[in-house]
Design a protein around this motif. Structure first.
Motif, PDB file in Angstrom:
ATOM      1  N   GLY A 106       0.802  -1.218   0.000  1.00  0.00           N
ATOM      2  CA  GLY A 106       0.000   0.000   0.000  1.00  0.00           C
ATOM      3  C   GLY A 106       0.833   1.265   0.000  1.00  0.00           C
ATOM      4  N   PRO A 107       0.151   2.424   0.137  1.00  0.00           N
ATOM      5  CA  PRO A 107       0.836   3.715   0.033  1.00  0.00           C
ATOM      6  C   PRO A 107       1.830   3.935   1.176  1.00  0.00           C
ATOM      7  N   ASP A 108       2.883   4.665   0.877  1.00  0.00           N
ATOM      8  CA  ASP A 108       3.888   5.021   1.879  1.00  0.00           C
ATOM      9  C   ASP A 108       3.503   6.390   2.440  1.00  0.00           C
ATOM     10  N   HIS A 109       3.221   6.444   3.732  1.00  0.00           N
ATOM     11  CA  HIS A 109       2.753   7.702   4.326  1.00  0.00           C
ATOM     12  C   HIS A 109       3.814   8.792   4.270  1.00  0.00           C
ATOM     13  N   ARG A 110       5.062   8.414   4.011  1.00  0.00           N
ATOM     14  CA  ARG A 110       6.130   9.410   4.043  1.00  0.00           C
ATOM     15  C   ARG A 110       6.306  10.134   2.711  1.00  0.00           C
TER      16      ARG A 110
END
Ligand SMILES: Cc1cc2nc3c(=O)[nH]c(=O)nc-3n(C[C@H](O)[C@H](O)[C@H](O)COP(=O)(O)OP(=O)(O)OC[C@H]3O[C@@H](n4cnc5c(N)ncnc54)[C@H](O)[C@@H]3O)c2cc1C
Lengths: 478, 441
Positions: B378-382
């Protein structure tokens, strides 16, 4: 200084002798049960034929090498030694793992060596291009045919066809003729103009390699004596027969080796011997981490050193240049691996190597298979014999998956995955599939060099078990 | 963010099916890095949902880990938890998927060899019997079909298994595919749905919003432009030039750590070496996937030292596969005698008759290993625009389909059928390792 030499053909024997002379301790390993390699394949001592010297080129050279080595106090010779793994180490020359004893027997002795230097002299094996019917009994690789002729003295047939490419076809035909087989003809795929161009270019360079000429001249003379026709620009494109070969179709081929339509003739034959040159046995060199050149031979410097520290390569691993080149390379490698000083003898060997290599490499290039050969295959022609993969299957899977990886295609077609591990078909499969692979994985990599019995491996595992019907740590359940 | 730089046109209607080859100049919706089985499954799922997808592979499809291991789809080796959820989901999905692919690609396409052949796990010691049975009971509670059977029953299922085994559990759900063909089939299907698969192209760095097109971030100074707020990944720099995409998915297997680093968002993915042995052909004497309970120790452990387990099975061609070892030795491909011997020795403990079999081939690869034993999906919050789908360790073949389902659900804004939080980069169990990784970068 301890040196391990793997392979006891001309290159390996010469390397062992010169290393011994330079003061090293030498262990010579060979998978066969005798010395001499493919070149000097012979009968066991007990049944040696008087005609040995006729059937074997440079027999006296062999006898001199073998006797000096076998009698030498610093030399250990281990025959029937199957090297199955070369283990690269962080420091030092790769470790050699072998099993000693007849191939199919259990409980072979395990041998592990950590030499200061390693000389690889593993030679080459025949390359045979596939054609329809090549799996029929009665179709031999030229090397196998010659081995049978040399060691068993059996005439392979009364109507034998020798075909393929390269000067090796001549001694094969000669060996067969000497055993009483009637050779119907030698069919060389390289066309006459190509032969003339190759042999004719820079003839002054060949002049120096005269040592090679009498040998070839001898074969040619023998040809004439046995009245064997030698025809160029022709190839066996199909073998016919039900239980064994009964006839072959021979076609004229163009410069690119593509068969010329309408030129086919069918002739009767009870044995067919084919060779399309040689493929170096690179697996040990690859396992040792040696760099392989674009021509797919091991790269070496003037002292026969490979890119891996402490590892030398000699003979056909570095180029298909014949026995004289192999002898010279062996002498040089043995000497320098044993840290011998510069000497007049080694300089002489270096000069003769350079001449012979130049000659051999040119010869090999002239006769090297051209891609047109793929046109003599039919869709149902088996290409990989072990896994019975046909040309049609290769084409279909390639176009279906549109794969850009050779590894992927091997695994999805199963070509090259059988018992010979692609030794027979590997390069043919590559040529059929095309060569624009993004992974560029050649089919030469075989980290396990020869099949090895699990029992022999398990017996040596650290903390490993010799399981009888139960694991030894545990008492039987009550 | 300029739409020229991103190449992304939000108003462009998303069409399904075949479309003209997109050279990347106008930009993709999604760039998937890596044509292993994970990247292939994702490319298929997203392009079938209508996204314009490009797969960028530095070598060839299935040339990495997906072509260097086995194709077990196991539930038997997974303890109750998030990974088992993925595995159970995958176990169901592969049944449909194998049919869908066969229908779509036709009879000339090589078969992906999906087979639910079942597993048999045995204990070879008294001490190992109880833990194996307890493990099976816990799995059964979590929905696994785990059947504790008598030794005599085990011997009926596998007549050549060591009669001295002390316990046995049958797992009818355990299945397999041929991983290379499966990868190629997923890619072929993705292509049919419009995806571009580009081999021989390596991703070197990121392209970020605000930076001029063509200025790649170097590994040492990730994302030079707009370092502060709203730095957004809008594509990648490759050995064949810039490729713009509004979403970049890192599916680079064991190299995903390196790729993440190049894109400026370090991720603690490590290679864990595994070696498999292949015997010469022999008559069929092994009918399931059989292994000893030691295997659990190896999969669940973080120990870097050599561990081997004996997952043994026959293949259709008559060879037997024995694998595999687990070892953290970096990207070291050198084959070691010790490893081969230990795998061999353990296999004879399960099937004594294998003593007389010969090994003709060995191969190996690097499992993408995560410190907390869960993949990152999934998406990387950074970093906006960057997603990951990696870290499946020794189960990525099986879990690729679940991963693709989860990715496509999140991408399409559907409620995922799997727990997205558990696999997110932001999960608590990964926080410490991420911090170390970022500090080292
Ligand atoms: C010995 C062994 C046995 C195994 N057995 C099983 C099993 O039985 N069942 C199972 O489910 N799993 C098994 N696995 C694990 C499984 O193989 C992996 O989890 C899975 O293949 C991972 O797939 P992937 O697509 O993430 O990675 P990969 O297949 O490695 O694909 C990543 C791709 O990214 C490419 N890449 C890397 N860097 C870049 C870049 N900078 N630019 C472009 N491309 C790049 C690589 O070339 C590679 O092709 C095994 C693994 C091993 C080693």
């Amino acid at each position: 200084m301890s040196i391990v030499v793997i392979g006891a053909g001309p290159a390996g024997l010469a390397a062992a002798r010169s290393a011994l002379r330079a003061g090293a301790d030498v262990t010579l390993l060979d998978s066969s049960d005798q010395l001499g390699g493919q070149f000097w394949r012979h009968l066991p001592e007990t049944s040696r034929a008087a005609k040995q010297h006729v059937l074997h080129h440079k027999w006296s050279t062999f006898e001199a090498l073998a006797s000096e080595i076998t009698q030498h106090p610093r030399c250990t010779i281990v025959t029937s030694a199957q090297v199955w793994l070369l283990e690269q180490r962080d420091q030092g020359t790769p470790r050699v793992h072998a099993h000693v004893g007849p191939v199919d027997s259990g409980g072979r002795e395990s041998l592990t060596l950590e030499p200061d230097a390693l000389i690889l002299a593993t030679g080459a094996h025949d390359r045979t291009l596939p054609f329809s019917g090549w799996t029929l009994p009665g179709v031999y690789t030229a090397g196998a045919a010659q081995a049978i002729a040399k060691s068993e003295r059996i005439a392979l047939g009364s109507r034998v066809v020798v075909a393929g490419a390269g000067p090796f076809l001549l001694p094969v035909a000669q060996s067969l003729a000497l055993t009483g087989a009637r050779v119907r003809g030698v069919y060389e795929a390289t066309t006459l103009p190509a032969l003339a161009r190759g042999w004719g270019a820079k003839p002054w360079k060949l002049g120096a390699a005269v040592g090679k000429m009498p040998e070839l001249a001898g074969y040619v003379a023998s040809h004439v004596r046995h009245s064997i026709p030698y025809l160029t620009g022709r190839a066996v494109v199909e073998a016919h027969g039900t239980d064994r070969v009964e006839a072959v179709t021979i076609a004229r081929v163009d410069e690119n080796w593509a068969p010329i339509a309408g030129s086919e003739t069918k002739i009767e034959a009870d044995a067919v011997c084919v060779s399309h040159g040689f493929t170096p046995r690179l697996e040990l060199a690859i396992a040792a981490g040696c760099s392989i050149g674009p021509d797919r031979f091991v790269e070496v410097d003037a002292r026969q050193r490979t890119s891996t520290r402490g590892v030398y390569a000699v003979g056909e691993l570095t180029g298909i240049a014949g026995a004289d080149a192999a002898l010279a390379e062996g002498e040089i490698a043995g000497h320098f691996a044993a840290r011998g000083p510069r000497s007049a003898a080694v300089s002489r060997a270096a000069r003769s190597r350079d001449r012979f290599v130049d000659f051999g490499v040119r010869l090999d290039a002239v006769h090297a298979p051209r891609r047109g050969w793929t046109h003599w295959l039919r869709d149902d022609t088996v290409v990989c014999r072990c896994e019975e993969v046909t040309r049609g299957e290769l084409d279909s899977i390639r176009s279906q998956t549109a794969s850009c990886g050779l590894r992927s295609l091997k695994l999805s077609t199963r070509a090259g995955l059988g018992i010979c591990q692609g030794r027979i078909c590997g390069r043919s499969v590559e040529e059929l599939l095309g060569d624009n692979f993004a992974d560029g994985v050649p089919t030469d990599r075989r980290p396990i060099v020869s099949p090895v019995r699990i029992g022999d491996l398990a017996g040596q595992a650290l903390g490993g078990s010799q399981p009888d019907e139960r694991s030894p740590e545990e008492p039987p359940p009550q | 963010m300029s739409s020229a730089a991103s190449g992304y046109d939000a108003d462009r209607p998303v069409a399904r099916g075949h479309r003209a080859r997109n050279d990347g100049a106008t930009g993709y919706d999604v760039a998937v890095i890596g044509a292993g089985i994970v990247g292939a499954a994702i490319a298929r799922a997203l392009s079938r949902d209508g996204a314009r997808v490009v797969v960028l592979e530095r070598s060839a499809a299935a040339s990495g880990t997906s072509g260097q291991g086995e194709g077990n789809l196991l539930v038997s080796d997974k303890a109750p938890g998030h990974e088992l959820d993925l595995a159970l989901h995958a176990n169901r999905r592969w049944v449909d998927l194998s049919e869908e692919l066969a229908d779509e690609l036709g009879p000339d396409f090589p078969n992906i060899e999906f087979e639910r052949k079942g597993g048999l796990v045995v204990a070879t010691t008294d001490a190992g019997a109880r833990p194996l049975e307890d493990f099976a009971r816990s799995q059964a509670e979590a929905g696994v079909d785990a059947q504790i059977i008598d030794v005599s029953e085990a011997l009926r299922l596998e007549p050549d298994v060591n009669p001295a085994i002390t316990a046995a559990v049958a797992y009818p759900q355990d299945s397999q595919v041929q991983p290379v063909i499966a990868t190629e089939a997923l890619l072929a299907s993705a292509r049919r749905a419009g995806a571009d698969v580009r081999c021989g192209i390596e991703v070197l760095g990121g392209i970020f919003a605000g930076s001029a097109p063509g200025s790649a971030a170097t590994p040492s100074s990730p994302g030079t432009a707009d370092r502060g707020e709203h730095r957004r990944l809008t594509g990648v720099q490759t050995t064949a030039g810039a490729v713009t995409a509004s979403t970049v998915i890192n599916a680079a297997g064991p190299w995903a750590g390196e790729v993440a680093q190049r894109l400026g968002a370090p991720l603690p993915v490590r290679p864990r070496r595994g070696v498999v042995l292949v015997t010469t052909r022999m008559p069929h004497r092994i009918f399931r996937k059989v292994y000893d309970g030691d295997y659990f120790g190896a999969t669940q452990s973080n120990d870097a030292a050599l561990q081997t387990s004996s997952v043994i099975e026959s293949t259709a061609s008559g060879t037997v596969l024995i694998g595999s070892s687990r070892e953290q030795i970096g990207f070291d491909t050198r084959l070691r005698a010790e490893v081969i011997r230990e795998i061999a020795a353990k296999s004879t403990r399960v099937f004594p008759f294998l003593r007389d079999a010969s090994v003709m081939r060995a191969y190996g690869g690097f499992r993408p290993f995560m410190p907390d034993h869960l993949p990152v999906i999934g998406p990387d919050h950074r970093l906006e625009g960057l997603w990951h789908a990696t870290g499946h360790e020794g189960a990525g073949i099986g879990l690729s389909v679940s991963t693709a389902d989860l990715v496509s659900d999140i991408y399409a804004g559907r409620t995922p059928g799997l727990d997205a939080e558990a696999f997110s980069v932001a999960r608590p169990s990964l926080a410490a390792a991420l911090e170390t990784e970022e500090a080292a970068a």
